[in-house]
Design an enzyme around this catalytic site. Sequence first.
Site, PDB file in Angstrom:
ATOM      1  N   GLU A 481       0.821  -1.213   0.000  1.00  0.00           N
ATOM      2  CA  GLU A 481       0.000   0.000   0.000  1.00  0.00           C
ATOM      3  C   GLU A 481       0.852   1.259   0.000  1.00  0.00           C
ATOM      4  OE1 GLU A 481      -3.699   2.172   0.158  1.00  0.00           O
ATOM      5  OE2 GLU A 481      -3.009   0.240  -0.594  1.00  0.00           O
ATOM      6  N   THR A 592     -11.221   8.880 -13.001  1.00  0.00           N
ATOM      7  CA  THR A 592     -10.313   8.284 -12.028  1.00  0.00           C
ATOM      8  C   THR A 592     -10.670   6.841 -11.692  1.00  0.00           C
ATOM      9  OG1 THR A 592      -9.120   8.777  -9.971  1.00  0.00           O
ATOM     10  CG2 THR A 592     -11.525   8.978  -9.921  1.00  0.00           C
TER      11      THR A 592
END
Length: 614
Positions: A481, A592
């Site tokens: 992440e 997006t």
Amino acid sequence: MTTPALLPLSGRRIPPLNLGPPSFPHHRATLRLSEKFILLLILSAFITLCFGAFFFLPDSSKHKRFDLGLEDVLIPHVDAGKGAKHPGIFLIHGPDEHRHREEEERLRNKIRADHEKALEEAKEKLKKSREEIRAEIQTEKNKVVQEMKIREKKPLPAVPIPNLIGTHGGDPEDNDLREKREKIKEMMKHAWDNYRIYGWGHNELRPIARKGHSTNIFGTSQMGATIVDALDTLYIMGLHDEFRDGQKWIENNLDFSVIFKIKAVQLAEKLLPAFNTPTGIPWAMVNLKSGVGRNWGWASAGSSILAEFGTLHMEFVHLSYLTGNPIYYKKVMHIRKLLQKMDRPNGLYPNYLNPRTGRWGQYHTSVGGLGDSFYEYLLKAWLMSDKTDHEARKMYDDAVEAIEKHLIRKSRGGLTFIGEWKNGHLEKKMGHLACFAGGMFVLGADGSRMDKAGHYLELGAEIARTCHESYDRTALKLGPESFKFDGAVEAVAVRQAEKYYILRPEVIETYWYLWRFTHDPRYREWGWEAALAIEKYCRVSGGFSGVKDVYSSTPTHDDVQQSFFLAETLKYLYLLFSGDDLLPLDHWVFNTEAHPLPVLHLANTTLSRNPAVR
């Protein structure tokens, strides 16, 4: 009983507010004195709330006005009405100072009048029996229902629809590429089929438990986020039976108040109350039933988030185009104008902005989470306008120059990364979400200032290499992440809480953009490595799941098949192994969440005669 639907203005996944159902007293013939008192308190609170708006109006003697004058801006085809300079073009004119003061005074007078009227009505209400009050409430409810039905039946206008170029095809001639593309298609079918069996109608799927995933931000588990997200991926992959199943569910079950274009308008109308703030900067979430907005409690003293309120432009502008209603366009242009007038530390946009005061919150700037898609949308607003929105392009160029100066660094090992600016200090950490920026720099290379296209192509390639290294330095060949660049640690996650992979698309997105602009075979090689790793470590019998530790050779799954896995990750992989004639970038711009919107070439449009099916 489900909680009221809370919908965020962007795709951030954060747990919902747990709102319980209201409680009601037992049936009685009349209202007791205590109940009358409670009712009076409720009415008083409502009156105070209405009258309180008067005090939240910007004080022109102390603050800058938030009702910014919008200079003339063009939207193709929207009816201009009287006074238009160009037929078929809508013009927005900024109000002058005198008119603004008159409107402000009218609003104050109206609030005072409403306050007095509400007090009189409250007194009259308290004289009536419970049955009379209930009958009046039911009458008002019926009236609202009828008004909603009338609005929903009102036909949407026919609009010039861009000719849809490159929605099919892209078949590679090379057998190896064709096999890889077919494998990605099979992965998509595996993800969809299991969602269809075990999670249909829920927002997402728990592929190991084999049931719908209900921990989500929507306040209800039956809004079909995976269906909505996956539709265009199914379509471009030629999975038309699956596409039609999703289309039918949306038409019959996706209910925002009680054909896609009509649903989009219904949802947009439900989102508009989020903009009812003193500045016009919207709340992060809005309750679709009540219209009440709020922000995340953790977001810098109740601030709105840059990546959320800054990631509306493409969708709202396109909706104004499709409906002929300029209100959506005005809302996002107001945000842009406000941001332009604000001072920015070192030219950077902080991630937090207070919607009440119009002041920045914590000075934290990131091209990853909380900030990322704001910059993307500045560039893509320019591209979607067929490169005529020069204001958006200037804001993008200014922002990128500040990002290069203050956030982008090279590690001791030669890896270019994008850090995060926090209160005057650069944190040498890059998030997986920030890896999209490699593709953004490449996409914005053409048209850059001082003919720096080559520079931005190189910068995008360097970011892609860094993000590939974050994948390659793990046991699973899947990226964490976030990852750090401190001392001997480079492109590696340090904290356990940052070692997970949740089927994110950003690295593969950048590979695809680099492939489209350079045709360097390394990007297809890297993309295939990621596809094999996803197949090996994330695939389970009931779909695909994220993993909790990419550095462990025996990972545990998080048991969530994210909707963006179908919308973005698999779509970008499929496009990576397709020809450039599938969704060519001179005709399409991806939002997006990787949903393609057409570039508005006005000479290349056809008037839609049946807009409801568009």
